[in-house]
Design an enzyme around this catalytic site. Sequence first.
Site, PDB file in Angstrom:
ATOM      1  N   ASP A 300       1.032  -0.905  -0.298  1.00  0.00           N
ATOM      2  CA  ASP A 300      -0.132  -0.254  -0.534  1.00  0.00           C
ATOM      3  C   ASP A 300       1.274   1.492   0.313  1.00  0.00           C
ATOM      4  O   ASP A 300       2.013   1.156   0.334  1.00  0.00           O
ATOM      5  CB  ASP A 300      -1.091   0.073   0.891  1.00  0.00           C
ATOM      6  CG  ASP A 300      -2.608   1.251   1.205  1.00  0.00           C
ATOM      7  OD1 ASP A 300      -2.644   1.906   0.183  1.00  0.00           O
ATOM      8  OD2 ASP A 300      -3.069   0.477   1.177  1.00  0.00           O
TER       9      ASP A 300
HETATM   10  C1  NOJ Z   1      -3.620   4.199   0.177  1.00  0.00           C
HETATM   11  C2  NOJ Z   1      -5.448   3.259   0.034  1.00  0.00           C
HETATM   12  O1  NOJ Z   1      -4.994   2.553   1.472  1.00  0.00           O
HETATM   13  C3  NOJ Z   1      -5.344   2.372  -1.124  1.00  0.00           C
HETATM   14  O2  NOJ Z   1      -6.135   0.881  -0.900  1.00  0.00           O
HETATM   15  C4  NOJ Z   1      -4.969   3.289  -2.553  1.00  0.00           C
HETATM   16  O3  NOJ Z   1      -5.393   2.164  -3.992  1.00  0.00           O
HETATM   17  C5  NOJ Z   1      -3.810   3.577  -2.671  1.00  0.00           C
HETATM   18  N1  NOJ Z   1      -4.120   4.681  -1.324  1.00  0.00           N
HETATM   19  C6  NOJ Z   1      -3.702   4.107  -3.960  1.00  0.00           C
HETATM   20  O4  NOJ Z   1      -4.891   5.543  -3.538  1.00  0.00           O
END
Ligand code: NOJ
Length: 768
Positions: A300
């Site tokens: 993430d």
């Molecule tokens: C953080 C989020 O937790 C995740 O779900 C998302 O896809 C990413 N950022 C990218 O934006």
Amino acid sequence: MRQMKHKFVFTSFAITAVLIAGCSNKIIKSSISYSKVNVLETKVDSVLKLMTLEEKVGQLNQYNGFWEITGPTPKEGQAAKKYEDLKKGLVGSMLNVKGVKDVTALQKIAVEQTRLGIPLIFGFDVIHGYKTISPIPLAEAASWDLEAIKKSAAIAAEEASSVGLNWTFAPMVDISRDARWGRVMEGAGEDTYLGSKIAVARVQGFQGDLSSNKNILACAKHFAGYAFAESGRDYNTVDVSETTLQNIIFPPFKATVDAGVRTFMNSFNELNGIPATGNSYLQREVLKGDWKFDGFVVSDWGSINEMISHGYAKDSKHAAEIALNAGSDMDMESSAYVEHLVALVNEGKVKESLIDDAARRILKVKFELGLFDNPYKYCDENREKETVGSPAIQEGVLDMAKKSIVLLKNQNDLLPLKKSGQKIAVIGALANDKTSPLGSWRIAADDNTAVSVLEGLENYKGNQLNYAKGADVSVGRTQFIWETKINTTDKSGFEEAIAIAKQADIVVMVLGEHGLQSGEGRSRSDIGLPGVQQELLEAIFKVNPNVVLVLNNGRPLAIPWADEHIPAIVEAWQLGTQSGNAIAQVLYGDYNPSGKLPMTFPRNVGQVPIYYNYKNTGRPVMNEPDSVFWSHYIDEKNTPLYPFGYGLSYSKFEYSDMQLTSNSFAKNGKIEVSVNIKNTGKVTGKEVVQMYIRDLIGSTTRPVKELKGFEMIELNPNETKKVVFLIDEKTIQYFTANAKWESEPGDFKVFIGGSSAKTLERDFQYFN
Ligand code: NOJ
């Protein structure tokens, strides 16, 4: 370098072709059809052999968009460094770059200016639509309509792929039981069975046939446990038992692997003491080992470096070592891999074979997408113009929006509204809001592009409409969504609202949360109506009790007063671009609502986490009058306000004649359980018939009820249909005290009904 560029400029597919058997592109392409897997592996390996360690690590590196295409080439700072990395072949994927023009420009650098010309993958959070927005995923889940959900994902993929994207960070398949957590809006709710079915539908919708340029890679996230954050506070600690992990959290993830999902995202949280990003049990043992997942795992955002704050890595280099060894293949925005992995290999802390494995997984997916054949496969400006916001896409999101609405209460058949001769007062800031219905994950949609409830109602000309805001939900919003402020004091608009309510036959109040009050980083400790909306509701009800409350929200709300007093309540979530049209069609009865709640609504935030498949405990009931020594609250009931699976219709459904073909079965055997459902109402309607079972005694304690099947049927007035469910050995399997998925002999109950609470029931036995 220039010479080399020419050698490789025909994309590395050409290189591969030459390497494989000195054969031409054509031969390779035609051989794909009869031994696809082997050819794919050989192609990947032959590219890998050409790569330096630095270039392999580059494939593992994902950067956020950094370059204004129309602006100057970045000369300084982080952006300049990233731009240089891209030209050196040290980037495998970009996120948040969108639009054919921008995607083409970056792809061109990767393909034409890097030594090997390996194309990039372009990722984006296409969570519920790209620019034309469909309902938030929790709302879609309320449709229980798997075909519609699959189609909604396919529509999103079609629009997103037309702007150059080929990867979405969706679906989020986290099972969530805590309405305080802002991201419940992004998932399918609290149930593992329903969540698994929806997860598969979404993966199939996004990915479809990856050789087509209308489909995109899906990403099952967040692996794992993210929704079980303590206190419902986003990013917080997660500590769950293996029983919960295996029986509740894992199954939707496993279902996406079985459905062929190509990517996974790990999660920000720690799980039982180990951050998910550095968790080799999750990523190597379970996902890539037991489940044989052969796609790749992306971290993430910055989650590799966050292991430093977790207190698990001493610095970024240490974090890179832990993450890669634990099976995180691609680094989203930490820069930890690109900065440290080469040194870590040279120091013997990370095996080069693990880098190869990660790079191989990523290259394979690039081949599967067909990017080596045509890196600009998704880059067609004409298609982009024709597709974004097309009438067919608008039609698709409207259809999904109507199917997502749940009728919670309809006393004295106040709904549907009469189509003429009525004075209708429309009250609430959200009734006139064209941005809030877009929800919190609509980063490509422009503000003010949703149809508001007021606009939807205005399409019906027979009644007289009067609008007053009454009170703001959010005020002072500026460019940054995080700056949304909640109005907690200003009641200056009450007077006008009360005045129009007094004159009206019916009052439609649109209240709830702004679209930006749920989603990532938006946990709430109070899940009632925000601001002064509750006071507004009570003030209006006092002068005119004929209130239809339309709720807009990204999570279950605790609204006990409204349930007790307001005669009609419609759950309309955040329904996307066509929100107002969908709501108006339901209010006027042109669409008969059929949604069922995918998440329990509590009476009080203190009951949270509250879910239908709870465990019985040793003290489930009061045995003696006035005893306090049983599992309960002294100031609130245990039961929910609205249970999981609940939802009304303008039709009325009666369940009767529940029958089992036998009251026992053995391994390899089965029971069929049937029930008759009759529409005793006046209009045609759809009903989601639900089957639950209870395993009375287990080697670990079992929930009081678990959803094991559902079917949506449509019935004309007076029509009766028989619905049959199958129960076999698979239906009753769970992760037992033996630490494996198996069935245990014993006594069971089976329940059938239109919600988890209101059911007919029978007993059966299973013999081994
Ligand atoms: C953080 C989020 O937790 C995740 O779900 C998302 O896809 C990413 N950022 C990218 O934006």
